[in-house]
Design a protein around this motif. Sequence first.
Motif, PDB file in Angstrom:
ATOM      1  N   PHE A  71      47.870  44.097  36.280  1.00  0.00           N
ATOM      2  CA  PHE A  71      46.989  43.732  35.176  1.00  0.00           C
ATOM      3  C   PHE A  71      46.262  44.979  34.686  1.00  0.00           C
ATOM      4  O   PHE A  71      46.320  46.046  35.299  1.00  0.00           O
ATOM      5  N   LYS A  72      45.568  44.863  33.551  1.00  0.00           N
ATOM      6  CA  LYS A  72      44.779  45.970  33.025  1.00  0.00           C
ATOM      7  C   LYS A  72      43.697  46.366  34.013  1.00  0.00           C
ATOM      8  O   LYS A  72      42.993  45.510  34.557  1.00  0.00           O
ATOM      9  N   TYR A  73      43.587  47.661  34.221  1.00  0.00           N
ATOM     10  CA  TYR A  73      42.628  48.140  35.221  1.00  0.00           C
ATOM     11  C   TYR A  73      41.207  47.861  34.763  1.00  0.00           C
ATOM     12  O   TYR A  73      40.823  48.114  33.618  1.00  0.00           O
ATOM     13  N   ASP A  74      40.430  47.309  35.694  1.00  0.00           N
ATOM     14  CA  ASP A  74      39.020  47.025  35.450  1.00  0.00           C
ATOM     15  C   ASP A  74      38.217  47.657  36.575  1.00  0.00           C
ATOM     16  O   ASP A  74      38.355  47.267  37.738  1.00  0.00           O
ATOM     17  N   PRO A  75      37.405  48.680  36.264  1.00  0.00           N
ATOM     18  CA  PRO A  75      36.679  49.369  37.338  1.00  0.00           C
ATOM     19  C   PRO A  75      35.631  48.495  38.023  1.00  0.00           C
ATOM     20  O   PRO A  75      35.104  48.874  39.075  1.00  0.00           O
ATOM     21  N   LYS A  76      35.333  47.318  37.488  1.00  0.00           N
ATOM     22  CA  LYS A  76      34.344  46.448  38.121  1.00  0.00           C
ATOM     23  C   LYS A  76      34.906  45.759  39.362  1.00  0.00           C
ATOM     24  O   LYS A  76      34.134  45.240  40.182  1.00  0.00           O
ATOM     25  N   TYR A  77      36.230  45.718  39.505  1.00  0.00           N
ATOM     26  CA  TYR A  77      36.860  45.055  40.653  1.00  0.00           C
ATOM     27  C   TYR A  77      37.499  46.095  41.570  1.00  0.00           C
ATOM     28  O   TYR A  77      37.748  47.238  41.174  1.00  0.00           O
ATOM     29  N   ARG A  78      37.795  45.641  42.770  1.00  0.00           N
ATOM     30  CA  ARG A  78      38.392  46.513  43.763  1.00  0.00           C
ATOM     31  C   ARG A  78      39.853  46.773  43.396  1.00  0.00           C
ATOM     32  O   ARG A  78      40.503  45.921  42.777  1.00  0.00           O
ATOM     33  N   PRO A  79      40.407  47.903  43.811  1.00  0.00           N
ATOM     34  CA  PRO A  79      41.834  48.131  43.596  1.00  0.00           C
ATOM     35  C   PRO A  79      42.665  47.116  44.378  1.00  0.00           C
ATOM     36  O   PRO A  79      42.307  46.716  45.489  1.00  0.00           O
ATOM     37  N   PHE A  80      43.780  46.663  43.772  1.00  0.00           N
ATOM     38  CA  PHE A  80      44.709  45.698  44.354  1.00  0.00           C
ATOM     39  C   PHE A  80      44.049  44.340  44.626  1.00  0.00           C
ATOM     40  O   PHE A  80      44.462  43.607  45.514  1.00  0.00           O
ATOM     41  N   GLN A  81      43.024  43.997  43.861  1.00  0.00           N
ATOM     42  CA  GLN A  81      42.383  42.692  43.981  1.00  0.00           C
ATOM     43  C   GLN A  81      43.053  41.713  43.023  1.00  0.00           C
ATOM     44  O   GLN A  81      43.334  42.041  41.862  1.00  0.00           O
ATOM     45  N   VAL A  82      43.345  40.472  43.518  1.00  0.00           N
ATOM     46  CA  VAL A  82      43.979  39.448  42.689  1.00  0.00           C
ATOM     47  C   VAL A  82      42.943  38.913  41.707  1.00  0.00           C
ATOM     48  O   VAL A  82      41.887  38.395  42.109  1.00  0.00           O
ATOM     49  N   LEU A  83      43.259  39.013  40.421  1.00  0.00           N
ATOM     50  CA  LEU A  83      42.327  38.569  39.386  1.00  0.00           C
ATOM     51  C   LEU A  83      42.719  37.210  38.802  1.00  0.00           C
ATOM     52  O   LEU A  83      41.844  36.411  38.473  1.00  0.00           O
ATOM     53  N   GLN A  84      44.012  36.926  38.679  1.00  0.00           N
ATOM     54  CA  GLN A  84      44.468  35.658  38.113  1.00  0.00           C
ATOM     55  C   GLN A  84      45.697  35.164  38.874  1.00  0.00           C
ATOM     56  O   GLN A  84      46.473  35.965  39.413  1.00  0.00           O
ATOM     57  N   VAL A  85      45.857  33.805  38.896  1.00  0.00           N
ATOM     58  CA  VAL A  85      46.998  33.159  39.544  1.00  0.00           C
ATOM     59  C   VAL A  85      47.562  32.124  38.582  1.00  0.00           C
ATOM     60  O   VAL A  85      46.815  31.349  37.968  1.00  0.00           O
ATOM     61  N   TYR A  86      48.903  32.115  38.427  1.00  0.00           N
ATOM     62  CA  TYR A  86      49.565  31.118  37.585  1.00  0.00           C
ATOM     63  C   TYR A  86      50.770  30.538  38.332  1.00  0.00           C
ATOM     64  O   TYR A  86      51.577  31.313  38.864  1.00  0.00           O
ATOM     65  N   PRO A  87      50.843  29.202  38.447  1.00  0.00           N
ATOM     66  CA  PRO A  87      49.893  28.153  38.006  1.00  0.00           C
ATOM     67  C   PRO A  87      48.533  28.282  38.710  1.00  0.00           C
ATOM     68  O   PRO A  87      48.420  28.914  39.743  1.00  0.00           O
ATOM     69  N   SER A  88      47.564  27.641  38.114  1.00  0.00           N
ATOM     70  CA  SER A  88      46.199  27.769  38.603  1.00  0.00           C
ATOM     71  C   SER A  88      46.083  27.187  40.018  1.00  0.00           C
ATOM     72  O   SER A  88      46.845  26.298  40.406  1.00  0.00           O
ATOM     73  N   PRO A  89      45.136  27.692  40.797  1.00  0.00           N
ATOM     74  CA  PRO A  89      44.955  27.174  42.162  1.00  0.00           C
ATOM     75  C   PRO A  89      44.668  25.670  42.149  1.00  0.00           C
ATOM     76  O   PRO A  89      43.929  25.152  41.301  1.00  0.00           O
ATOM     77  N   GLY A  90      45.277  24.923  43.099  1.00  0.00           N
ATOM     78  CA  GLY A  90      45.131  23.479  43.190  1.00  0.00           C
ATOM     79  C   GLY A  90      46.271  22.713  42.553  1.00  0.00           C
ATOM     80  O   GLY A  90      46.445  21.516  42.812  1.00  0.00           O
ATOM     81  N   SER A  91      47.052  23.357  41.689  1.00  0.00           N
ATOM     82  CA  SER A  91      48.208  22.684  41.083  1.00  0.00           C
ATOM     83  C   SER A  91      49.277  22.452  42.148  1.00  0.00           C
ATOM     84  O   SER A  91      49.416  23.225  43.103  1.00  0.00           O
ATOM     85  N   ARG A  92      50.052  21.375  41.970  1.00  0.00           N
ATOM     86  CA  ARG A  92      51.091  21.037  42.931  1.00  0.00           C
ATOM     87  C   ARG A  92      52.441  21.476  42.373  1.00  0.00           C
ATOM     88  O   ARG A  92      52.820  21.132  41.257  1.00  0.00           O
ATOM     89  N   VAL A  93      53.147  22.236  43.165  1.00  0.00           N
ATOM     90  CA  VAL A  93      54.449  22.755  42.779  1.00  0.00           C
ATOM     91  C   VAL A  93      55.432  22.476  43.907  1.00  0.00           C
ATOM     92  O   VAL A  93      55.042  22.158  45.037  1.00  0.00           O
ATOM     93  N   LYS A  94      56.698  22.584  43.597  1.00  0.00           N
ATOM     94  CA  LYS A  94      57.719  22.357  44.600  1.00  0.00           C
ATOM     95  C   LYS A  94      57.852  23.561  45.516  1.00  0.00           C
ATOM     96  O   LYS A  94      57.462  24.684  45.169  1.00  0.00           O
ATOM     97  N   ASP A  95      58.441  23.311  46.617  1.00  0.00           N
ATOM     98  CA  ASP A  95      58.666  24.364  47.593  1.00  0.00           C
ATOM     99  C   ASP A  95      59.628  25.404  47.020  1.00  0.00           C
ATOM    100  O   ASP A  95      60.664  25.064  46.459  1.00  0.00           O
TER     101      ASP A  95
END
Length: 368
Positions: A71-95
């Motif tokens: 993702f675009k580097y943002d100095p406010k966050y730590r390096p190699f920190q997860v900023l977004q997840v798709y699908p969103s957390p809590g969604s149910r997906v198949k194995d």
Amino acid sequence: MLKSLFNWKVLLNLLVAIGVFVGLVWLTFRWLEYHTNHGQEIPVPNVVNKSVHDAIKILDDAGLEYEVDSFKYDPKYRPFQVLQVYPSPGSRVKDGRAIQLRVNPKTWAKVAVPDIINKYSGLAFQRLDQVGLKVGDTLFEPSIQKDAVLRVLFKGNPIKPGSLLPRFSTIDVVIGSGPMRNISIPNVVGLTVKEARGVIARSMFEVGLVEHEDGGKDESDIIYYQDPAAGDVRDQGMQMDLWASKKTPAELRDKIEQLNSVYRMKVDTSLPPIRYEEVPAHPTPNYEQAPPPVVPKPEPAKTEAPKTTTSNTKPAASTSTAAKTDNKPKTTATGTSGSGSNTGSNNKTTTTTQQTAPKPKAKKVVVE
């Protein structure tokens, strides 16, 4: 014919075919259900703000695949920190579903250094700012290209245009400060053309005309004449003309004398040297106080006696003396007598008023 259709053997074959078809369909759906894990869904774990290494381990344990996107580097966050997840957390997906992770990179994305060599410094700084590079130190170096960019340095090392650097990196720029003045001309007579080029370049001059005696272009020819002469002073970037030959300078004495008559100016030392004096453009004003003017002392006015006219008749001695005493003009001495009092008060002299008596008439004398 209809009787043959209702034969028990035909009906048996039809029933067997229908059973086989239904069995194949059922087996196909069972296989698809088993292969796609139909009805088995896994909730997406929440790995936001975790490191990418921890997020990958959690997804592996849950049986989910993953795809890491920088993702675009943002100095406010730590390096190699997860900023977004798709699908969103809590969604149910198949194995086996791939989960996309957008991770904060270690530093800014790299950008290409623009080609600013030999460009005007103002335009070069604008180009660097557009791509996201910062200018650190501005170094000046003597060059005939005044205010032009000569080199670009990153951490003290020169870099070429197109090199990739992290965005917002700080680079140093070397700019030409103008040519150096009064540099001594090196002596390249006796060197080869190749050696002379190196010496001239190190002395911050340029090679101009190179004339070979045989008309060739052999770099191993020996320089037997140069212009300007060695020891002269010129500005940086001036061109030096060279004459080369396979012969030595001693063998080309006549040719050298001929070139001296053309390129060397003879100075007549018998003439006296010319002296130059600087004359100020504007004379320096004199602020000294001028002495007071001297006022001359007035002189007393002199009175002149009027001239009397004598008659042609000669009177007697007694009468002539009486006439002389009576003919004296009367003058008023108010001017001379009163001058003492006037000078005492105002130091001003008064002009004497002169009153002349009327001319006496000649008396008629009868001598008996």
